[in-house]
Enzyme design. Structure first.
Site, PDB file in Angstrom:
ATOM      1  CD  GLU A 429      -2.863  -1.047   2.444  1.00  0.00           C
ATOM      2  OE1 GLU A 429      -2.677  -0.189   3.327  1.00  0.00           O
ATOM      3  OE2 GLU A 429      -3.808  -1.862   2.462  1.00  0.00           O
ATOM      4  CD  GLU A 504      -3.401  -5.985   4.507  1.00  0.00           C
ATOM      5  OE1 GLU A 504      -2.210  -5.903   4.152  1.00  0.00           O
ATOM      6  OE2 GLU A 504      -3.947  -5.147   5.227  1.00  0.00           O
TER       7      GLU A 504
HETATM    8  C1  GAL Z   1      -4.121  -2.433   5.754  1.00  0.00           C
HETATM    9  C2  GAL Z   1      -2.636  -2.456   6.061  1.00  0.00           C
HETATM   10  C3  GAL Z   1      -2.332  -3.323   7.263  1.00  0.00           C
HETATM   11  C4  GAL Z   1      -3.271  -3.006   8.383  1.00  0.00           C
HETATM   12  C5  GAL Z   1      -4.682  -3.209   7.913  1.00  0.00           C
HETATM   13  C6  GAL Z   1      -5.734  -3.015   8.970  1.00  0.00           C
HETATM   14  O1  GAL Z   1      -4.450  -1.386   4.945  1.00  0.00           O
HETATM   15  O2  GAL Z   1      -1.931  -2.961   4.966  1.00  0.00           O
HETATM   16  O3  GAL Z   1      -1.004  -3.135   7.669  1.00  0.00           O
HETATM   17  O4  GAL Z   1      -3.070  -1.695   8.770  1.00  0.00           O
HETATM   18  O5  GAL Z   1      -4.930  -2.288   6.876  1.00  0.00           O
HETATM   19  O6  GAL Z   1      -7.009  -3.201   8.438  1.00  0.00           O
END
Ligand code: GAL
Length: 805
Positions: A429, A504
């Site tokens: 990100e 993710e």
């Molecule tokens: C994502 C990020 C993670 C964590 C997660 C929480 O955007 O990559 O490190 O912060 O959100 O939802």
């Protein structure tokens, strides 16, 4: 890298230490643990101000570092401790500290350690290896600065051969750690939190991470290991070594070997390439992760050096139409993202606790692990190799300046032998992901990776920008989506030849054992209804992956809760709530949802909530949810049918049941036949404590640990799911409590010491053996008004870990 020197057998939790002796004086290769006996000072120690001419002259000379870096600095009053060490987890939470870092103050710290070298070590190559220091570190040896380290997640190796002292004169290491420097928005710990080693080897030796021996399947279907061995000569004679590589199967039988000759000039390096052919190897896969042992021996000038690595025979392929293939067999990646800390120990994770965690993830049905957002400790990768878990290994810093490209290069060099790794991720990100700048940076990073390993695709975890005219997705092999479910179909349509995966997803939040979302109490219900604005429930996120064959798989955020990044609440909440398991590894409801979806051949059935509601709940409706992969689920209360429903594997089934104490029972059916049954009962009040160790023996190497589950039972021996008793622990025998906790993200109880409250019926205490321990370790748990519990864990005799004295 796996077993460093000469152990041909598969290991899971042990430290990879060995000594090789070849009968020639001065040719012993040793990898010695340098974890014990460090002196530690919390806080910075300013360097003395230098003003005079000759003082300035002297201060700038080699070996004359001042202040706490000086050879002669008096550290006798400093605390003595063993690594791995995380000083942040030792402190109390503090509302004025950074929320992202779990409200723990980090600051600065100093470590010092001295050691002697025998005069027979003269002429050897001597290397200090730091596997990880959080965050920025400066290292001095014998008053000379030898390393600046700019990442908590990269190991570094320091050749001290030129500046070492022998005989009675001591060698002095000093390390200044700046843990106010941050690389993330999660808990990162503070200090020398991974292992440290001293390696002694002949002057002509194999460089650290210098064996690359990964099998590939050639076009004609045969298997080849195109091995590359990097040699280094720190001696004063040019060398003409012979390099021998032999590969052994899991029974220790040699299956192939090859030899080559090389020349390595004085103070120079050389890369030797050898081809090894292997016929019909047993393949590495998730269910049966068969590993082979590669033993590389280099012999020259009457001495030799030897390195043992592991390898696995497997093919991987990401297909744009149909996802991921392991050995040409389709595998949906059921992955989890994780950070690197655990309750009680923070980031100072003993190897055996990593084994516990990976085993828990296997039980969950996970087959993939994303090292978010940084390279992990090498033991984690060894465990994924040996237990069968595919891995996305991830670079920490998105930066193409030389220092940061060197970090990326180090990661690939260290990790490229692991059969478990199937993807290299260059970032997570990044705001410039949808721009030409981001594209150019990733193009360069991808090239660095490919120079070292052409066998695995490069990806990046993108959270947007992938529909911009120039963006990072054009510079990676596999497109990685963070959360952007709505982008899956359009991207696939517009880029039909690019493989895709979720990198993710989910980020559903729940608190173990809570069934109501109450903003005033900072609770989150377990019915999988809560998620932040960018995220989705566990069920929605998985459905979006499962229904699209071209999505290679998912990486759920996260397998375990972690310190820091509390979401959606902040203080007094100090830990995250994203875990499928809590920070101790106790399952939340999400565990059974995923298990139902991820292990089709296991009959999973679990009910939430508990059935211990107060008297004023009688007659009021309570939502009962069955987490199951049965076709149909029948629910009964005190033997009376509540209903039978067709199960929806994505959504799961639920009922509103008027509360009445007693026995709630679910029965699962597949093809009309009963396959599973689950009972929740109203229990009595807490009566007795119970301790359940994860392992029934502890190796006496001073490294091994076991978590112990603590719970209370009612008079009938049933665990009480609402118990919150305060427990005190006593320990007898050669072991220590290294940490404790209870999984409550709102808890401010210390994670060190010998006391802890249960949270919704559970707590965890983690014990470790002392080196050479004999007999048993006895742990007693006591709480007011309850019958105490005592368990004894026998020590298992194992060879002592070779360590610096
Ligand atoms: C994502 C990020 C993670 C964590 C997660 C929480 O955007 O990559 O490190 O912060 O959100 O939802």
């Amino acid at each position: 890298m796996i077993a460093y020197r000469i152990f041909p057998w598969l290991f899971i939790t042990c430290l990879c230490v060995c000594i090789c002796s070849y009968g020639q004086p001065g040719t012993r290769s040793e990898k010695l643990l340098l974890d014990n006996g460090w002196r530690f000072h919390l806080g910075d120690i300013p360097f003395p101000v230098i003003r005079g001419n000759s003082e300035s002259y002297n201060a700038s000379k080699a070996g004359n570092a001042g202040g706490a870096a000086a050879v002669k600095y008096d550290d006798s009053q400093w605390r003595v401790l063993n690594l791995p060490h995380d000083w942040a987890v030792e402190s109390d939470v503090d509302s004025s500290a950074n929320v992202a870092q779990g409200y723990r103050k980090r600051g600065f710290g100093w470590y010092r350690r001295s050691f002697t070298l025998d005069s027979t070590d003269k002429g050897k190559n001597l290397e200090l290896q730091f596997e990880g220091i959080a965050t920025h570190a400066t290292v001095w040896v014998n008053g000379q600065v030898v390393r600046y380290s700019w990442s908590a997640y990269n190991s570094f190796y320091i050749d001290i051969s030129a500046i070492a002292r022998y005989g009675k004169e001591k060698n002095q290491i000093a390390v200044r750690v700046d843990a106010d420097a941050m690389e993330g928005w999660w808990y990162e710990g503070a200090g020398i939190y991974r292992h440290t080693w001293l390696v002694k080897r002949p002057p002509l030796h194999i460089s650290t991470d210098g064996v690359f021996a990964q099998p590939i399947k050639t076009a004609d279907g045969s298997w080849l290991i195109p091995a590359e061995v990097t040699l280094e000569n720190t001696g004063n004679k040019s060398a003409a070594p012979q390099v021998n590589i032999a590969v052994y199967d899991k029974y220790g039988k040699q299956v192939t070997s090859a030899q080559a000759n090389a020349t390595v000039d004085v103070l120079d390096k050389a890369v030797v390439k050898l081809n090894l052919h292997v016929n019909n190897p047993e393949l590495w896969n998730i269910e049966s992760p068969v590993l082979y042992t590669v033993k590389t021996v280099v012999t020259a000038n009457g001495s030799n050096d030897q390195v043992t690595t592991k390898c696995g025979f497997r093919t991987i392929r990401f297909d744009a139409d149909s996802g991921f293939y392991l050995n040409d067999k389709h595998v949906k990646i059921q992955g989890v993202c994780n950070h690197i800390d655990h309750v009680g120990v923070g980031t100072a994770m003993p190897d055996a606790l990593w084994a516990f965690r990976i085993q828990k993830l296997k039980e969950l049905g996970a087959n993939g692990y994303r090292c978010s957002h940084n390279p992990p400790s090498s033991i984690l990768l060894d465990l994924c190799d040996s237990l069968g878990m595919v891995v996305m290994d991830e670079n920490r810093n998105f930066n193409t300046s030389p220092e940061y490209l060197a970090q990326l290069e180090w990661m690939v060099r260290r990790d490229r032998n692991h059969p478990a790794i199937v993807l290299w991720s260059v970032f997570n990100e990044e705001p410039i992901q949808g721009s030409p700048v981001g594209y150019e940076m990733v193009r360069r990073m991808s090239k660095i990776v490919k120079r070292l390993d052409t066998s695995r695709p490069v990806t990046a975890a993108m959270s947007g920008g992938f529909f911009e005219p120039v963006n990072v997705s054009q510079a990676v092999d596999v497109m990685g989506f963070n959360y952007e479910i709505k982008g899956y179909d359009r991207f696939h349509k517009e880029h039909p030849t690019q493989p895709m995966t979720s990198s993710e997803d989910a980020s559903g939040v729940m608190v173990r054992g809570e069934y109501v979302t109450d903003k005033t109490k900072h609770t989150l219900d377990s019915y999988d209804t809560q998620f932040p604005s960018w995220a989705a429930t566990h069920r929605v996120a998985w459905k979006a992956i499962a229904e699209r064959q071209w999505m290679a798989g998912c990486f759920v955020w996260t397998g375990f809760d972690y310190h820091g990044e509390p979401t959606p609440y902040t203080w007094p909440t100090v830990n995250s709530n994203f875990g499928i398991m809590d920070i101790c590894g106790f399952p939340k409801a999400a565990y059974y949802i995923h298990q139902s979806q991820w292990i089709p051949n296991k009959n999973v059935l679990h009910l939430i909530p508990h059935w211990n509601w107060p008297a004023d709940s009688i007659g009021k409706p309570i939502k009962v949810m069955a987490l199951s992969n049965a076709d149909n689920v029948k629910l009964l209360l005190n033997g009376k049918l509540i209903g039978e429903k067709k199960n929806d594997l994505y959504e799961m089934v639920s009922w509103e049941v008027p509360y009445k104490p007693g026995k709630l029972e679910a029965i699962g059916y597949k093809n009309g036949k009963e396959v599973s049954r689950y009972v929740v009962e109203t229990t009595g009040v807490p009566a007795q404590l119970q301790l359940i160790p994860y392992k029934d023996t502890l190796k006496n190497d001073g490294q091994d640990v076991t978590p112990i589950t603590v719970q209370v039972l009612d008079a009938a021996g049933r665990p009480v799911p609402t118990a919150n008793n305060h427990i005190t622990f006593e320990i007898k025998g050669a072991g220590n409590i290294i940490g404790l906790g209870n999984g409550n993200p709102n808890s401010h109880e210390p994670e060190k010491g010998n006391q802890q409250s249960l949270f919704n019926g559970l707590a965890q205490v983690i014990v470790q053996s002392q080196p050479g321990a004999e007999g048993v370790l006895t742990i007693t748990a006591k709480a007011e008004g309850l019958q105490p519990a005592t368990i004894s864990i026998p020590f298992k005799k194992v060879p002592a870990v070779a360590a610096v004295q």
